[in-house]
Design a protein around this motif. Structure first.
Motif, mmCIF file in Angstrom:
data_model
loop_
_atom_site.group_PDB
_atom_site.id
_atom_site.type_symbol
_atom_site.label_atom_id
_atom_site.label_comp_id
_atom_site.label_asym_id
_atom_site.label_seq_id
_atom_site.Cartn_x
_atom_site.Cartn_y
_atom_site.Cartn_z
ATOM 1 N N ALA A 43 0.824 -1.212 0.000
ATOM 2 C CA ALA A 43 0.000 0.000 0.000
ATOM 3 C C ALA A 43 0.850 1.252 0.000
ATOM 4 C CB ALA A 43 -0.915 -0.006 1.224
ATOM 5 N N ILE A 44 1.893 1.288 0.826
ATOM 6 C CA ILE A 44 2.735 2.478 0.912
ATOM 7 C C ILE A 44 3.458 2.719 -0.408
ATOM 8 C CG2 ILE A 44 4.814 3.410 2.002
ATOM 9 C CD1 ILE A 44 3.818 2.196 4.625
ATOM 10 N N ALA A 45 3.958 1.632 -1.021
ATOM 11 C CA ALA A 45 4.639 1.780 -2.309
ATOM 12 C C ALA A 45 3.697 2.342 -3.367
ATOM 13 C CB ALA A 45 5.195 0.432 -2.758
ATOM 14 N N GLU A 46 2.460 1.858 -3.360
ATOM 15 C CA GLU A 46 1.487 2.341 -4.339
ATOM 16 C C GLU A 46 1.070 3.769 -4.051
ATOM 17 O OE1 GLU A 46 -1.291 2.763 -7.367
ATOM 18 O OE2 GLU A 46 0.459 1.477 -7.107
ATOM 19 N N PRO A 91 -0.693 10.252 -4.392
ATOM 20 C CA PRO A 91 -0.926 10.906 -3.100
ATOM 21 C C PRO A 91 -2.390 11.044 -2.736
ATOM 22 C CG PRO A 91 0.736 12.085 -4.375
ATOM 23 C CD PRO A 91 0.138 11.057 -5.284
ATOM 24 N N GLU A 92 -3.272 11.208 -3.730
ATOM 25 C CA GLU A 92 -4.694 11.365 -3.418
ATOM 26 C C GLU A 92 -5.256 10.086 -2.802
ATOM 27 O OE1 GLU A 92 -4.262 9.956 -7.646
ATOM 28 O OE2 GLU A 92 -3.372 11.502 -6.369
ATOM 29 N N GLN A 149 -4.088 10.022 0.861
ATOM 30 C CA GLN A 149 -4.858 10.901 1.739
ATOM 31 C C GLN A 149 -6.200 10.279 2.107
ATOM 32 O OE1 GLN A 149 -5.058 14.598 -0.395
ATOM 33 N NE2 GLN A 149 -2.842 14.942 -0.314
ATOM 34 N N ALA A 150 -6.858 9.662 1.127
ATOM 35 C CA ALA A 150 -8.160 9.049 1.389
ATOM 36 C C ALA A 150 -8.014 7.868 2.341
ATOM 37 C CB ALA A 150 -8.798 8.602 0.070
ATOM 38 N N LEU A 151 -6.974 7.059 2.154
ATOM 39 C CA LEU A 151 -6.783 5.887 2.997
ATOM 40 C C LEU A 151 -6.432 6.284 4.419
ATOM 41 C CD1 LEU A 151 -6.766 2.823 3.024
ATOM 42 C CD2 LEU A 151 -4.352 2.882 2.390
ATOM 43 N N VAL A 152 -5.548 7.271 4.557
ATOM 44 C CA VAL A 152 -5.172 7.734 5.889
ATOM 45 C C VAL A 152 -6.386 8.300 6.626
ATOM 46 C CG1 VAL A 152 -3.843 9.490 7.133
ATOM 47 C CG2 VAL A 152 -2.742 8.127 5.363
ATOM 48 N N ALA A 153 -7.236 9.020 5.908
ATOM 49 C CA ALA A 153 -8.435 9.580 6.534
ATOM 50 C C ALA A 153 -9.355 8.475 7.043
ATOM 51 C CB ALA A 153 -9.173 10.465 5.529
#
Length: 218
Positions: free
Chosen positions: A121-124, A129-130, A133-137
């Motif tokens: 996930a982090i590599a992708e 970046p968008e 941001q959605a995943l972190v939220a």
């Protein structure tokens, strides 16, 4: 009245629907594919073949590869946090409560599948970046258990007030992740053994309470 008549009837276990079995097969196949081939190297065709279902069936359950990947992360998260919602109890020692809360976090961080998929996930997300941001939220929404516990402890006068609960929770998570997540994700180190996990948790909780506790933790 006979013994058979007086005994309560055991409700039958509801059968697992075929559609649920197929969905589970898709998720399990996708976990293996993402771990082995990464995000870009995994296709819905590969997942369908590995799950032994049609490509149309995969798309019926997951309209896109992004949604399939996110569903896997949420499943791993939910499995680890199924019992993680521990309410603050002013009658119980702070330390014991906080250790119980953080043990569920450690269970997730020690899951090899979660580490591997987090790496994917982090590599992708570095390329999009968008999406990051959605995943972190969404992850922040799911990590409400510890902030809620901290707020309740603040209201009870057990922890210092005037500090944002999410900020304090992030500090505690950081203390744990620096030993039990980032070395495994970035350096390929093995998961911590059980005794080392407990040491990290105890030290992190003691450091946190040493700074935030209003009264000496018990």
């Amino acid at each position: 009245m006979t013994e058979a008549a007086s005994a309560p009837a055991t409700p039958p276990t509801p059968p697992v629907r075929l559609t649920d079995r197929k969905r589970d097969a898709i998720v399990q196949a996708a976990i293996a594919e993402f771990r082995e081939h990464g995000f870009n190297g995994t296709s819905m065709d590969r997942v369908a073949a590995a799950a032994e279902v049609s490509k149309r069936t995969v798309y019926n359950h997951f309209p896109s590869k992004d949604e399939l990947f996110e569903a896997i992360l949420w499943r791993l998260w939910d499995q680890s946090h199924a019992e993680a919602e521990i309410a603050f109890d002013p009658a119980r020692p702070l330390r014991a409560q906080l250790l119980a809360v953080m043990e569920h976090k450690m269970a997730l961080l020690g899951d090899g599948s979660f580490i591997d998929l987090s790496r994917v996930a982090i590599a992708e997300m570095m390329h999009t970046p968008e999406r990051a941001q959605a995943l972190v939220a969404r992850l922040a929404e799911k990590e409400e258990g510890l902030p809620r516990w901290i707020r309740a402890a603040q209201q009870a006068g057990a922890l210092r007030t005037g500090v944002d609960a999410h900020y304090a929770a992030h500090q505690l998570h950081g203390l744990v992740k620096s030993f039990a997540f980032w070395p495994q994700l970035a350096l390929g180190q093995p998961p911590l053994p059980a005794d080392e996990q407990q040491r990290v948790l105890c030290d992190a909780v003691d450091m946190f309470l040493g700074f935030y506790a209003v009264r000496p933790p018990a």
